[in-house]
Design an enzyme around this catalytic site. Structure first.
Site, PDB file in Angstrom:
ATOM      1  CB  THR A   7     -19.703  -9.481  15.468  1.00  0.00           C
ATOM      2  OG1 THR A   7     -20.594  -9.385  16.560  1.00  0.00           O
ATOM      3  CG2 THR A   7     -20.049 -10.729  14.667  1.00  0.00           C
ATOM      4  CG  ASN A   9     -24.570 -10.341  18.970  1.00  0.00           C
ATOM      5  OD1 ASN A   9     -25.195 -11.398  18.938  1.00  0.00           O
ATOM      6  ND2 ASN A   9     -25.119  -9.177  19.247  1.00  0.00           N
ATOM      7  CG  ASP A  64     -22.326   0.257  15.614  1.00  0.00           C
ATOM      8  OD1 ASP A  64     -22.011  -0.581  16.470  1.00  0.00           O
ATOM      9  OD2 ASP A  64     -22.769   1.384  15.906  1.00  0.00           O
ATOM     10  CB  SER A  65     -27.271  -2.602  14.127  1.00  0.00           C
ATOM     11  OG  SER A  65     -26.821  -3.589  15.036  1.00  0.00           O
ATOM     12  CG  PHE A 145     -30.422 -10.057  19.137  1.00  0.00           C
ATOM     13  CD1 PHE A 145     -30.677 -10.330  17.803  1.00  0.00           C
ATOM     14  CD2 PHE A 145     -29.606  -8.959  19.422  1.00  0.00           C
ATOM     15  CE1 PHE A 145     -30.154  -9.553  16.789  1.00  0.00           C
ATOM     16  CE2 PHE A 145     -29.072  -8.172  18.414  1.00  0.00           C
ATOM     17  CZ  PHE A 145     -29.343  -8.476  17.090  1.00  0.00           C
ATOM     18  CG  ASP A 148     -35.387  -8.723  17.626  1.00  0.00           C
ATOM     19  OD1 ASP A 148     -35.244  -7.606  17.089  1.00  0.00           O
ATOM     20  OD2 ASP A 148     -34.752  -9.739  17.286  1.00  0.00           O
ATOM     21  CE  LYS A 168     -34.308  -9.049  13.630  1.00  0.00           C
ATOM     22  NZ  LYS A 168     -33.466  -9.194  14.795  1.00  0.00           N
ATOM     23  CG  HIS A 173     -31.890  -3.228  11.326  1.00  0.00           C
ATOM     24  ND1 HIS A 173     -32.847  -4.115  11.771  1.00  0.00           N
ATOM     25  CD2 HIS A 173     -30.879  -3.283  12.245  1.00  0.00           C
ATOM     26  CE1 HIS A 173     -32.439  -4.658  12.911  1.00  0.00           C
ATOM     27  NE2 HIS A 173     -31.246  -4.179  13.216  1.00  0.00           N
ATOM     28  NE  ARG A 174     -27.384  -7.202  12.365  1.00  0.00           N
ATOM     29  CZ  ARG A 174     -28.313  -7.112  13.323  1.00  0.00           C
ATOM     30  NH1 ARG A 174     -29.337  -7.950  13.333  1.00  0.00           N
ATOM     31  NH2 ARG A 174     -28.220  -6.204  14.267  1.00  0.00           N
TER      32      ARG A 174
HETATM   33  P1  IMP Z   1     -23.891  -3.447  18.168  1.00  0.00           P
HETATM   34  O1  IMP Z   1     -24.274  -3.306  16.732  1.00  0.00           O
HETATM   35  O2  IMP Z   1     -23.204  -4.739  18.447  1.00  0.00           O
HETATM   36  O3  IMP Z   1     -23.172  -2.236  18.695  1.00  0.00           O
HETATM   37  O4  IMP Z   1     -25.237  -3.565  19.023  1.00  0.00           O
HETATM   38  C1  IMP Z   1     -26.332  -2.831  18.771  1.00  0.00           C
HETATM   39  C2  IMP Z   1     -27.427  -3.089  19.778  1.00  0.00           C
HETATM   40  O5  IMP Z   1     -28.614  -2.621  19.107  1.00  0.00           O
HETATM   41  C3  IMP Z   1     -27.720  -4.522  20.173  1.00  0.00           C
HETATM   42  O6  IMP Z   1     -27.064  -4.892  21.342  1.00  0.00           O
HETATM   43  C4  IMP Z   1     -29.204  -4.481  20.380  1.00  0.00           C
HETATM   44  O7  IMP Z   1     -29.514  -3.984  21.664  1.00  0.00           O
HETATM   45  C5  IMP Z   1     -29.670  -3.490  19.360  1.00  0.00           C
HETATM   46  N1  IMP Z   1     -30.010  -4.185  18.086  1.00  0.00           N
HETATM   47  C6  IMP Z   1     -29.356  -4.133  16.902  1.00  0.00           C
HETATM   48  N2  IMP Z   1     -29.964  -4.889  15.978  1.00  0.00           N
HETATM   49  C7  IMP Z   1     -31.020  -5.450  16.584  1.00  0.00           C
HETATM   50  C8  IMP Z   1     -32.027  -6.334  16.151  1.00  0.00           C
HETATM   51  O8  IMP Z   1     -32.080  -6.817  15.009  1.00  0.00           O
HETATM   52  N3  IMP Z   1     -32.943  -6.672  17.071  1.00  0.00           N
HETATM   53  C9  IMP Z   1     -32.931  -6.180  18.323  1.00  0.00           C
HETATM   54  N4  IMP Z   1     -32.027  -5.370  18.791  1.00  0.00           N
HETATM   55  C10 IMP Z   1     -31.052  -4.999  17.935  1.00  0.00           C
END
Ligand code: IMP
Length: 453
Positions: A7, A9, A64-65, A145, A148, A168, A173-174
């Site tokens: 990642t 991010n 991936d979330s 982020f 949230d 949090k 989930h994470r």
């Molecule tokens: P990816 O997992 O990098 O593809 O991004 C998933 C997207 O889901 C993020 O850019 C957020 O918009 C959203 N997302 C995933 N996890 C969270 C979280 O813990 N809080 C808020 N938004 C989330």
């Protein structure tokens, strides 16, 4: 313990480092990879495979979330990051979500996180974490982020963005998915003492192709199929005094199993873009290979039926069965699934040459009763099974109900043998039913990962 994480991010890296304090987190941007899978698992695997190539012999991970909103049919889902279009724009995403939920009462939602791991031997594992909640009417809070500020977890009256990082992470989930990662990669202990669940070994690169095919053919459920036609065939000796030959019965079972396999593969082809966790979307089996398998299954059913000279009525009955299967796969109307299995039983009933004779009338009533019971049971189980992919407990219960089909069939055969003790032809049918039950138990024990209801 060193863990390479795919990642760039910074928010995620911070959260992962907080949740896995004992780990040396090494971010590696899987630049240029296209996250084009239809589900979280597929995208997490694409990312982790991209970095695992560079770090052979090390632990690698990608997550991936995203957010899934019930009233929006699971959207934004895998498109969470770019819900309002490219590039990722958080204020625009949140504004679009609120706009799409304007006036909507049921605002239930959940965050899902899928972590894909590659271990030092190159084996792939996948774990999930979920956090249920709902979407607020307006944004609140500055922490975190993405979505949230709009997400209120169940049991709280504050948004994720109003909770501290520790609060949090404890319920997110994470956090939940990473607790499982910690147990797998680390010392095996999970903070809340729970067992690590939902660990799927994602194989399919070479050696485990067989497993993918067993999964496509839902081999564990196959022993539930022959009982349908066996019960249908049993009605003949019991009610009309005419038994089917062993070879005709075997052919009936064979043709029925091949037709069922045709239906299963067709189902996975129809859901090639959407069915989470199935071998075609997961890339384990190509769509071309699946199409060939579907054709071969149909050809095999026809071949067996021709080879053993199935009587005239078997053909229209089987044709109706095929049409119902194709319609069910495309509509997912649970009633049609009940119709399919009742028609399968009907195929057993019409498999005797003498079906045109007067004796057939004697069979009509018991066959109708059996078909209605079959239809009702399968209809109810299929209806109940909706949404099982996201609910492991429900999946387990549905698995038991599907297994229950064999017990139902065996009970029907047993009742018939007790009602008609003089009918010798019941003995081989009962033995065949018992063999199916043994096979079901055996497959469930030996192939738990292949099981699918
Ligand atoms: P990816 O997992 O990098 O593809 O991004 C998933 C997207 O889901 C993020 O850019 C957020 O918009 C959203 N997302 C995933 N996890 C969270 C979280 O813990 N809080 C808020 N938004 C989330």
């Amino acid at each position: 313990m060193k863990l390479f994480v795919a990642t760039h991010n910074q928010h995620k890296i911070r959260e992962i480092s907080q949740i896995l304090p004992g780990f040396e987190i090494v971010p590696d941007d899987p630049e240029g990879v296209e996250e084009n899978a239809p589900d979280f698992v597929g995208n997490a695997l694409i990312k982790v495979r991209a970095i695992a190539e560079k770090h052979k012999g090390e632990w690698c991970m990608a997550d991936d979330s995203g957010l899934e909103v019930k009233a929006l049919g699971g959207a934004p889902g895998v498109h969470s990051a770019r819900y309002a279009g490219e590039p990722c724009n958080t204020p625009a995403n949140n504004a679009l979500l609120l706009k799409n939920l304007e006036g909507v009462k049921d605002r239930a939602a959940r965050f899902t996180c899928c972590c894909a791991l590659v271990d030092p031997s190159g084996e792939e594992l996948v774990v999930h974490g979920h956090c249920p909640g709902h979407i607020a009417e307006k944004a609140a809070g500055v922490e975190g982020f993405g979505y949230d500020p709009l997400f209120i977890p169940n049991g709280y009256d504050k948004s994720f963005a109003e909770l501290s990082a520790d609060e949090k992470n404890a319920i997110s989930h994470r956090g939940r998915a990473l607790e499982k990662v910690k147990a797998i990669v680390g010392d095996g202990s999970v903070a809340d003492g729970s067992r690590v669940e939902h660990v799927e070994r994602v194989e399919g690169k070479g050696g485990s192709r067989v497993l993918a095919w067993l999964k496509l053919f839902r081999v564990v459920n196959l022993p539930t199929v022959p009982g349908d036609v066996l019960v249908g065939a049993a009605l003949w000796p019991c009610f009309a005094g005419l038994g089917l030959s062993v070879s005709r019965t075997a052919a009936l079972v064979g043709a029925s199993v091949f037709l069922y396999l045709f239906g299963l593969v067709d189902n996975d082809i129809v859901g090639a873009k959407t069915d989470k966790g199935r071998p075609i979307p997961g890339g384990e089996i190509s769509i071309g290979a699946a199409r060939l398998a579907r054709f071969l299954c149909l050809a095999a059913a026809i071949g067996v039926a021709l080879g053993f000279g199935m009587p005239g009525l078997w053909w229209p009955m089987s044709f109706l069965l095929l049409v119902s299967v194709a319609l069910y796969n495309r509509t997912k109307w649970s009633f049609l699934m009940g119709v399919c299995r009742a028609l399968n039983l009907g195929c057993g009933v019409v498999a005797a040459n003498t079906v045109y004779s007067m004796d057939a009338a004697l069979l009509l009533e018991p066959a109708a009763v059996a078909c209605v019971i079959w239809l009702a049971y399968i209809w109810a189980v299929t209806w109940y099974s909706k949404g099982e992919e996201d609910d492991p407990e429900k999946k387990r219960r549905v698995g038991a109900l599907v297994g229950g089909i064999v017990y139902l069939q065996l009970t029907a055969l047993l009742v018939l043998s007790l009602m008609f003790p003089q009918v010798a032809a019941m003995r081989p049918l009962l033995i065949a039913g018992a063999v199916m039950l043994i096979l079901l138990r055996l497959f469930k024990t030996l192939l738990p990962k292949v099981s699918a209801s």
